[in-house]
Design an enzyme around this catalytic site. Structure first.
Site, PDB file in Angstrom:
ATOM      1  N   GLU A 102       9.728  -2.252   4.135  1.00 36.24           N
ATOM      2  CA  GLU A 102       9.252  -2.216   2.924  1.00 36.24           C
ATOM      3  C   GLU A 102      10.032  -1.674   1.987  1.00 36.24           C
ATOM      4  O   GLU A 102      10.148  -1.983   0.011  1.00 36.24           O
ATOM      5  CB  GLU A 102       8.107  -1.159   2.731  1.00 36.24           C
ATOM      6  CG  GLU A 102       6.942  -1.693   4.227  1.00 36.24           C
ATOM      7  CD  GLU A 102       5.674  -0.996   4.009  1.00 36.24           C
ATOM      8  OE1 GLU A 102       5.079  -1.110   4.858  1.00 36.24           O
ATOM      9  OE2 GLU A 102       6.277   0.512   4.263  1.00 36.24           O
ATOM     10  N   GLY A 104       1.075  -1.628  -0.126  1.00 32.87           N
ATOM     11  CA  GLY A 104      -0.208   0.122   0.157  1.00 32.87           C
ATOM     12  C   GLY A 104       1.236   1.087  -0.141  1.00 32.87           C
ATOM     13  O   GLY A 104       1.753   1.088  -0.097  1.00 32.87           O
ATOM     14  N   LYS A 156      -5.389   7.899  -1.081  1.00 30.23           N
ATOM     15  CA  LYS A 156      -4.057   8.673  -2.306  1.00 30.23           C
ATOM     16  C   LYS A 156      -3.513   9.090  -3.400  1.00 30.23           C
ATOM     17  O   LYS A 156      -2.218   9.144  -2.980  1.00 30.23           O
ATOM     18  CB  LYS A 156      -3.784   6.727  -1.610  1.00 30.23           C
ATOM     19  CG  LYS A 156      -4.373   6.892  -0.596  1.00 30.23           C
ATOM     20  CD  LYS A 156      -4.023   6.708   1.448  1.00 30.23           C
ATOM     21  CE  LYS A 156      -4.034   5.699   2.463  1.00 30.23           C
ATOM     22  NZ  LYS A 156      -3.847   4.041   1.956  1.00 30.23           N
ATOM     23  N   GLY A 179       5.147   4.458   5.319  1.00 34.44           N
ATOM     24  CA  GLY A 179       5.208   4.113   6.537  1.00 34.44           C
ATOM     25  C   GLY A 179       4.590   4.924   7.513  1.00 34.44           C
ATOM     26  O   GLY A 179       4.856   4.892   8.592  1.00 34.44           O
TER      27      GLY A 179
HETATM   28  C1  5RP Z   1       3.086   0.937   6.226  1.00 28.95           C
HETATM   29  C2  5RP Z   1       2.679   1.307   5.307  1.00 28.95           C
HETATM   30  C3  5RP Z   1       1.388   1.676   4.067  1.00 28.95           C
HETATM   31  O1  5RP Z   1       1.915   0.865   2.725  1.00 28.95           O
HETATM   32  C4  5RP Z   1       0.604   2.833   4.256  1.00 28.95           C
HETATM   33  O2  5RP Z   1       0.312   3.008   5.575  1.00 28.95           O
HETATM   34  C5  5RP Z   1      -0.878   2.478   3.936  1.00 28.95           C
HETATM   35  O3  5RP Z   1      -1.538   2.059   4.783  1.00 28.95           O
HETATM   36  P1  5RP Z   1      -3.088   1.372   4.317  1.00 28.95           P
HETATM   37  O4  5RP Z   1      -3.257   0.792   3.384  1.00 28.95           O
HETATM   38  O5  5RP Z   1      -3.514   0.876   5.749  1.00 28.95           O
HETATM   39  O6  5RP Z   1      -3.645   2.814   4.088  1.00 28.95           O
HETATM   40  O7  5RP Z   1       3.493   2.133   4.443  1.00 28.95           O
HETATM   41  O8  5RP Z   1       4.117   0.985   7.122  1.00 28.95           O
END
Ligand code: 5RP
Length: 233
Positions: free
Chosen positions: A105, A84, A123, A97
């Site tokens: 990641e 994500g 996003k 992050g």
């Molecule tokens: C975790 C990340 C996640 O990919 C990012 O925070 C997105 O999270 P979500 O899918 O819950 O919105 O970078 O370190």
């Protein structure tokens, strides 16, 4: 709007990039969780893959779903990583992050032949920076590191940045990453030149990694309520 459905549809579209025999990097967060659940269903139907988790949280989830894991030190090749993002722009640069897993990641995405990012439409942004940029730092001297990061942000045209030590939501005290580090969340509002800021942040002593993923995503999938839109870079 149904955010969970949008995330699930992005995750479902990412399954098209999965092939039998692949080693797959499994991302962290709520959108990656959808992918892991859908991948587990495919495995039940006969798909054979091995996976590398990008966090302890994802490791636990993969084990719960009976996904075979391979030790990172034994990995020869990672064919695909699906993860994500907190923000993605039109050239596929990312802020990641939010869940605190950016170091593993980035390491795993960087070692992958192909990084696919899955996200809901909230996003997808024109300019990175509304989401606070996470910077992972060593605990020793983090106040000094935070001051240097503040200076770098100002030098990069970010007006009145705020650099905040992330707190643990469950327990009192700072949030500790899987690597035993702290996270400084940098409130920037807008990042005028993300590639330039990325390289300058790397040069600050005490910084372990930052959440700007520049030119790493090859595919971005934005889920909608009725399907998904795919961008290739
Ligand atoms: C975790 C990340 C996640 O990919 C990012 O925070 C997105 O999270 P979500 O899918 O819950 O919105 O970078 O370190």
């Amino acid at each position: 709007m149904n955010r969970e459905l949008e995330k699930r549809n992005a995750a479902r579209a990412a399954l098209n990039f999965v092939e039998d025999g692949m080693t797959i990097g499994l991302g962290t967060g709520s959108t990656a969780r959808h992918f892991i659940e859908l991948l587990a269903e495919e495995i039940k139907e006969g798909l054979i893959i091995r996976a590398v988790p990008t966090s302890e949280e994802t490791r636990d989830l993969a084990i719960e779903h009976h996904i075979s894991l391979i030790d990172i030190e034994q990995v020869q090749q990672i064919h695909l990583t699906v993860d994500g993002a907190d923000e993605a722009n039109e050239v596929g640069d990312l802020i990641k992050g939010g869940g605190g897993a950016l170091l593993r990641e980035k390491l795993i995405a960087n070692a992958s032949d192909h990084m696919v990012v899955i996200a809901d439409p909230s996003k997808y942004v024109s300019t990175l920076g509304a989401f606070p940029l996470p910077v992972e730092v060593i605990p020793f001297g983090f106040t000094l590191t935070a001051k240097k990061i503040f200076d770098v942000l100002e030098q990069n045209g970010i007006a009145r940045p705020k650099v905040e030590l992330r707190q643990d939501e469950g327990e009192e005290g700072p949030f500790i990453t899987d690597g035993g580090h702290y996270i400084l969340d940098c409130h920037c509002s807008k990042i005028p030149d993300a590639p330039k800021l990325a390289s300058q942040l790397c040069a600050v002593p005490g910084v372990v990694e930052h959440g700007l993923f520049i030119s790493m995503a090859r595919t971005l999938i934005i889920g909608g309520e009725d399907g998904a839109t795919i961008f290739e870079f």
